[in-house]
Design a protein around this motif. Structure first.
Motif, mmCIF file in Angstrom:
data_model
loop_
_atom_site.group_PDB
_atom_site.id
_atom_site.type_symbol
_atom_site.label_atom_id
_atom_site.label_comp_id
_atom_site.label_asym_id
_atom_site.label_seq_id
_atom_site.Cartn_x
_atom_site.Cartn_y
_atom_site.Cartn_z
ATOM 1 N N LEU A 159 32.420 12.258 70.651
ATOM 2 C CA LEU A 159 31.322 11.417 70.174
ATOM 3 C C LEU A 159 31.183 10.204 71.084
ATOM 4 O O LEU A 159 32.029 9.937 71.933
ATOM 5 C CB LEU A 159 31.594 10.945 68.740
ATOM 6 N N THR A 160 30.112 9.456 70.882
ATOM 7 C CA THR A 160 29.917 8.171 71.544
ATOM 8 C C THR A 160 29.634 7.129 70.475
ATOM 9 O O THR A 160 29.298 7.473 69.327
ATOM 10 C CB THR A 160 28.728 8.206 72.522
ATOM 11 N N THR A 161 29.749 5.856 70.842
ATOM 12 C CA THR A 161 29.411 4.810 69.869
ATOM 13 C C THR A 161 27.932 4.880 69.500
ATOM 14 O O THR A 161 27.547 4.522 68.386
ATOM 15 C CB THR A 161 29.750 3.416 70.422
ATOM 16 N N ALA A 162 27.099 5.375 70.420
ATOM 17 C CA ALA A 162 25.674 5.544 70.102
ATOM 18 C C ALA A 162 25.493 6.592 69.009
ATOM 19 O O ALA A 162 24.630 6.445 68.133
ATOM 20 C CB ALA A 162 24.905 5.942 71.356
ATOM 21 N N LEU A 184 27.924 13.101 60.685
ATOM 22 C CA LEU A 184 28.254 13.651 62.003
ATOM 23 C C LEU A 184 28.988 14.986 61.921
ATOM 24 O O LEU A 184 29.256 15.618 62.952
ATOM 25 C CB LEU A 184 29.107 12.646 62.776
ATOM 26 N N ARG A 185 29.387 15.371 60.700
ATOM 27 C CA ARG A 185 30.125 16.616 60.477
ATOM 28 C C ARG A 185 31.467 16.606 61.215
ATOM 29 O O ARG A 185 31.845 17.576 61.894
ATOM 30 C CB ARG A 185 29.278 17.829 60.895
ATOM 31 N N ARG A 203 38.653 6.683 66.442
ATOM 32 C CA ARG A 203 38.829 6.719 67.891
ATOM 33 C C ARG A 203 37.796 5.833 68.576
ATOM 34 O O ARG A 203 37.949 5.477 69.746
ATOM 35 C CB ARG A 203 38.673 8.155 68.404
ATOM 36 N N TYR A 204 36.729 5.461 67.843
ATOM 37 C CA TYR A 204 35.604 4.736 68.438
ATOM 38 C C TYR A 204 35.376 3.356 67.818
ATOM 39 O O TYR A 204 34.844 2.462 68.481
ATOM 40 C CB TYR A 204 34.322 5.567 68.289
ATOM 41 N N VAL A 205 35.737 3.200 66.562
ATOM 42 C CA VAL A 205 35.566 1.910 65.881
ATOM 43 C C VAL A 205 36.843 1.576 65.119
ATOM 44 O O VAL A 205 37.569 2.472 64.688
ATOM 45 C CB VAL A 205 34.370 1.916 64.899
ATOM 46 N N THR A 206 37.090 0.277 64.962
ATOM 47 C CA THR A 206 38.314 -0.139 64.285
ATOM 48 C C THR A 206 38.162 -0.192 62.772
ATOM 49 O O THR A 206 39.118 0.053 62.035
ATOM 50 C CB THR A 206 38.748 -1.524 64.785
#
Length: 215
Positions: free
Chosen positions: A7-10, A37-38, A46-49
């Motif tokens: 995934l990406t933060t977008a 996002l399933r 992994r992308y946000v805290t």
């Protein structure tokens, strides 16, 4: 065992906005975004805290399309007016996100860049020091307050209707104003409020007032 989906933060921001637009801000949870996002909820970390980090991504995503370039050689008030209308348009496309802009205005990159752009215009107009602080906060205060009022307090809602039905003998001006308010569109109210605000912020207005006091 298959690798977790990349995934990406977008991706996270877009999914979070989809949840908010559909179900409202209270529905925004890590689990809800993961479901959108399933993927497994833990995969988001992994992308946000945490949720605050996710909310900041939302703010940045909503404002990413706001054009901060301004026409040169135009009156400073016209440039601030343009910035304020662009912000309202962007946020109004996702009205349930309004509270996030108040909450994260000092941490989201997009809001910091927006504030920097308004400060550049104010500086060019001759504002500095404490006057620039007050002018910038007046602009942001009006903008965020109007958005909150427009989308979460209902400018022409039951409260306004109730005031219009009060006793005209006891509250003549309130009844008259509430009745007239029902005929003013949000766009007209916003544009008119911006004009009043910028007219009051004109440094020449303040200099004239001080000069009159000294005479």
């Amino acid at each position: 065992m298959p690798r977790p989906r990349s995934l990406t933060t977008a991706d996270l921001a877009a999914a979070a906005i989809a949840v908010i637009d559909r179900d409202g801000l209270p529905a925004l949870t890590m689990r809800a975004v993961a479901k959108e996002l399933r993927v497994a909820t833990m995969a988001l970390y992994r992308y946000v805290t945490d949720r605050d980090h996710l909310e900041i991504l939302v703010v940045d995503r909503v404002l990413e399309g706001v054009d901060l370039t301004l026409p040169p050689d135009t009156d400073w008030r016209a440039r601030i007016d343009l910035l304020m209308h662009r912000m309202r348009d962007a946020v109004s496309a996702h009205p349930e996100t309004v509270p996030l802009f108040l909450r994260h205005r000092q941490s989201a990159t997009a809001t910091l860049r927006y504030i920097e752009a308004t400060l550049a215009v104010l500086t060019d107009a001759g504002f500095d020091g404490r006057d620039r602080v007050i002018a910038q906060r007046a602009i942001i205060g009006f903008l965020l307050g109007f958005l909150q009022n427009e989308h979460h307090a209902s400018l022409r809602g039951p409260g306004t209707e109730a005031m219009a039905r009060l006793s005209p003998h006891e509250y003549p001006l309130l009844v008259q104003t509430a009745s007239q308010a029902r005929e003013v569109s949000p766009a007209e109210e916003f544009s008119g409020g911006v004009r009043i605000l910028l007219r009051g912020l004109d440094p020449r207005f303040e200099r004239t007032r001080v000069a009159q006091q000294d005479e």
